[in-house]
Design a protein around this motif. Structure first.
Motif, mmCIF file in Angstrom:
data_model
loop_
_atom_site.group_PDB
_atom_site.id
_atom_site.type_symbol
_atom_site.label_atom_id
_atom_site.label_comp_id
_atom_site.label_asym_id
_atom_site.label_seq_id
_atom_site.Cartn_x
_atom_site.Cartn_y
_atom_site.Cartn_z
ATOM 1 N N ASP A 230 -17.768 105.301 -120.622
ATOM 2 C CA ASP A 230 -17.078 104.335 -121.468
ATOM 3 C C ASP A 230 -17.651 102.943 -121.229
ATOM 4 O O ASP A 230 -17.786 102.506 -120.088
ATOM 5 C CB ASP A 230 -15.582 104.359 -121.134
ATOM 6 C CG ASP A 230 -14.761 103.452 -122.030
ATOM 7 O OD1 ASP A 230 -15.316 102.915 -123.008
ATOM 8 O OD2 ASP A 230 -13.567 103.266 -121.751
ATOM 9 N N TYR A 231 -17.984 102.243 -122.310
ATOM 10 C CA TYR A 231 -18.536 100.897 -122.208
ATOM 11 C C TYR A 231 -17.570 99.846 -122.760
ATOM 12 O O TYR A 231 -17.972 98.719 -123.038
ATOM 13 C CB TYR A 231 -19.871 100.824 -122.954
ATOM 14 C CG TYR A 231 -20.902 101.797 -122.424
ATOM 15 C CD1 TYR A 231 -21.804 101.421 -121.435
ATOM 16 C CD2 TYR A 231 -20.957 103.110 -122.899
ATOM 17 C CE1 TYR A 231 -22.742 102.318 -120.944
ATOM 18 C CE2 TYR A 231 -21.888 104.017 -122.414
ATOM 19 C CZ TYR A 231 -22.777 103.616 -121.434
ATOM 20 O OH TYR A 231 -23.701 104.514 -120.940
ATOM 21 N N LEU A 232 -16.299 100.228 -122.926
ATOM 22 C CA LEU A 232 -15.283 99.294 -123.409
ATOM 23 C C LEU A 232 -14.889 98.375 -122.255
ATOM 24 O O LEU A 232 -14.239 98.803 -121.296
ATOM 25 C CB LEU A 232 -14.069 100.052 -123.937
ATOM 26 C CG LEU A 232 -12.984 99.213 -124.616
ATOM 27 C CD1 LEU A 232 -13.523 98.552 -125.885
ATOM 28 C CD2 LEU A 232 -11.771 100.085 -124.952
ATOM 29 N N LEU A 233 -15.271 97.122 -122.332
ATOM 30 C CA LEU A 233 -15.123 96.213 -121.201
ATOM 31 C C LEU A 233 -13.663 95.915 -120.869
ATOM 32 O O LEU A 233 -13.334 95.622 -119.720
ATOM 33 C CB LEU A 233 -15.886 94.917 -121.483
ATOM 34 C CG LEU A 233 -17.402 95.092 -121.635
ATOM 35 C CD1 LEU A 233 -18.045 93.781 -122.046
ATOM 36 C CD2 LEU A 233 -18.027 95.609 -120.350
ATOM 37 N N SER A 234 -12.790 96.011 -121.860
ATOM 38 C CA SER A 234 -11.376 95.730 -121.603
ATOM 39 C C SER A 234 -10.736 96.767 -120.691
ATOM 40 O O SER A 234 -9.695 96.510 -120.084
ATOM 41 C CB SER A 234 -10.602 95.657 -122.922
ATOM 42 O OG SER A 234 -10.673 96.896 -123.612
ATOM 43 N N SER A 235 -11.367 97.939 -120.575
ATOM 44 C CA SER A 235 -10.805 99.002 -119.740
ATOM 45 C C SER A 235 -11.556 99.174 -118.423
ATOM 46 O O SER A 235 -11.245 100.071 -117.640
ATOM 47 C CB SER A 235 -10.821 100.334 -120.502
ATOM 48 O OG SER A 235 -12.157 100.754 -120.762
ATOM 49 N N GLN A 236 -12.543 98.311 -118.168
ATOM 50 C CA GLN A 236 -13.373 98.454 -116.980
ATOM 51 C C GLN A 236 -12.865 97.586 -115.833
ATOM 52 O O GLN A 236 -12.440 96.449 -116.041
ATOM 53 C CB GLN A 236 -14.822 98.066 -117.292
ATOM 54 C CG GLN A 236 -15.479 98.857 -118.404
ATOM 55 C CD GLN A 236 -15.655 100.315 -118.058
ATOM 56 O OE1 GLN A 236 -15.876 100.677 -116.914
ATOM 57 N NE2 GLN A 236 -15.536 101.174 -119.056
ATOM 58 N N SER A 237 -12.953 98.134 -114.628
ATOM 59 C CA SER A 237 -12.652 97.341 -113.436
ATOM 60 C C SER A 237 -13.932 96.825 -112.790
ATOM 61 O O SER A 237 -13.895 95.968 -111.910
ATOM 62 C CB SER A 237 -11.867 98.173 -112.421
ATOM 63 O OG SER A 237 -12.591 99.336 -112.056
ATOM 64 N N SER A 238 -15.080 97.375 -113.219
ATOM 65 C CA SER A 238 -16.382 96.902 -112.751
ATOM 66 C C SER A 238 -17.428 97.286 -113.786
ATOM 67 O O SER A 238 -17.128 97.973 -114.769
ATOM 68 C CB SER A 238 -16.733 97.505 -111.386
ATOM 69 O OG SER A 238 -17.219 98.823 -111.526
#
Length: 248
Positions: A230-238
């Protein structure tokens, strides 16, 4: 759009090759905080790509490996360019030619466009609208993944770990090839190789362009737990990927 991005990758690749082919003392090397090397070729390629993308597509933000990263600033991005201006810097320094320029367009967490250019070999892989191509001096052709009774497994030339060694011990009939940079994704997409396992860490700019091309050629790209990358930045912690498999 795709033609402009492919041209940018070629221009950046040409600039990289100017440095690659120069005398050794023209290559300037420094080291990041994680002790990975970075050269003047990385910076020059990055400047060419970011300047070009900003000029062509001023409303689409850019996330590059060669910039300061503040994840909280990217959380609202639903569409963005993701680039690695010189993937395989270690291979660049070893002078084995196995390095690439990576450019991808991410929309709602999915890489919808991918461009990989290997300037030493003058090989360009690119994808858009669920189709993938390979362009060389001999011409341009659609590419597709391919199965094999004795699959070719490709692994990193610079990253070997215990998990990979264990995985290999569970397999029976296979061939293996070590290869640097995102060229591994191109080998999967064109049908030359069937499995690329990666157990060690990578960053999202290392995989996004190759991910797009593998999927567009009919392959699969998934994390070790079976989920999609997943490359959705809103769901990334890093900005670090989990381990993954790219397969035909």
């Amino acid at each position: 759009m795709l033609k402009k991005v492919c041209k940018l990758a070629r221009v950046a690749g040409s600039a990289i090759m100017d440095i690659y082919s120069s005398q050794e003392n023209f290559i300037k090397i420094s080291y990041k905080l994680n002790n990975t090397p970075i050269t003047n070729a990385d910076y020059i390629s990055n400047n060419i790509i970011t300047t070009g993308l900003t000029s062509f597509f001023p409303n689409i933000p850019i996330l590059s490996e060669e910039q300061k990263h503040h994840l909280k600033n990217y959380k609202s991005w639903n569409i963005y360019w993701l680039i690695d201006p010189l993937d395989g810097t270690k291979e660049f320094l070893k002078k084995n030619g196995e390095f690439t320029v990576n450019i991808s367009l991410i929309q709602k967490g999915i890489p919808i466009l991918g461009v990989l250019y290997a300037p030493f070999f003058d090989i360009l892989y690119f994808s858009f609208n669920k189709k993938a191509w390979k362009e060389t001096s001999k011409g341009c052709e659609r590419i597709y993944v391919a199965q094999s009774d004795v699959p070719l497994l490709i692994t990193s030339r610079s990253h070997i770990d215990d998990q990979l060694e264990y995985y290999l011990s569970t397999l029976k009939n296979y061939k293996i090839k070590k290869l640097g940079s995102s060229l591994k994704f191109g080998y999967i997409a064109e049908g030359t190789a069937q499995i690329y396992p990666r157990f060690g860490s990578t960053y999202i700019w290392d995989t996004a362009a190759g991910h797009a091309i593998v999927i567009a050629s009919g392959g699969k790209m998934q994390a070790l737990n079976g989920r999609k990358l997943d490359y959705l930045l809103s769901s990334q912690s890093s900005l670090i990927n989990p381990g993954f498999f790219a397969t035909s």
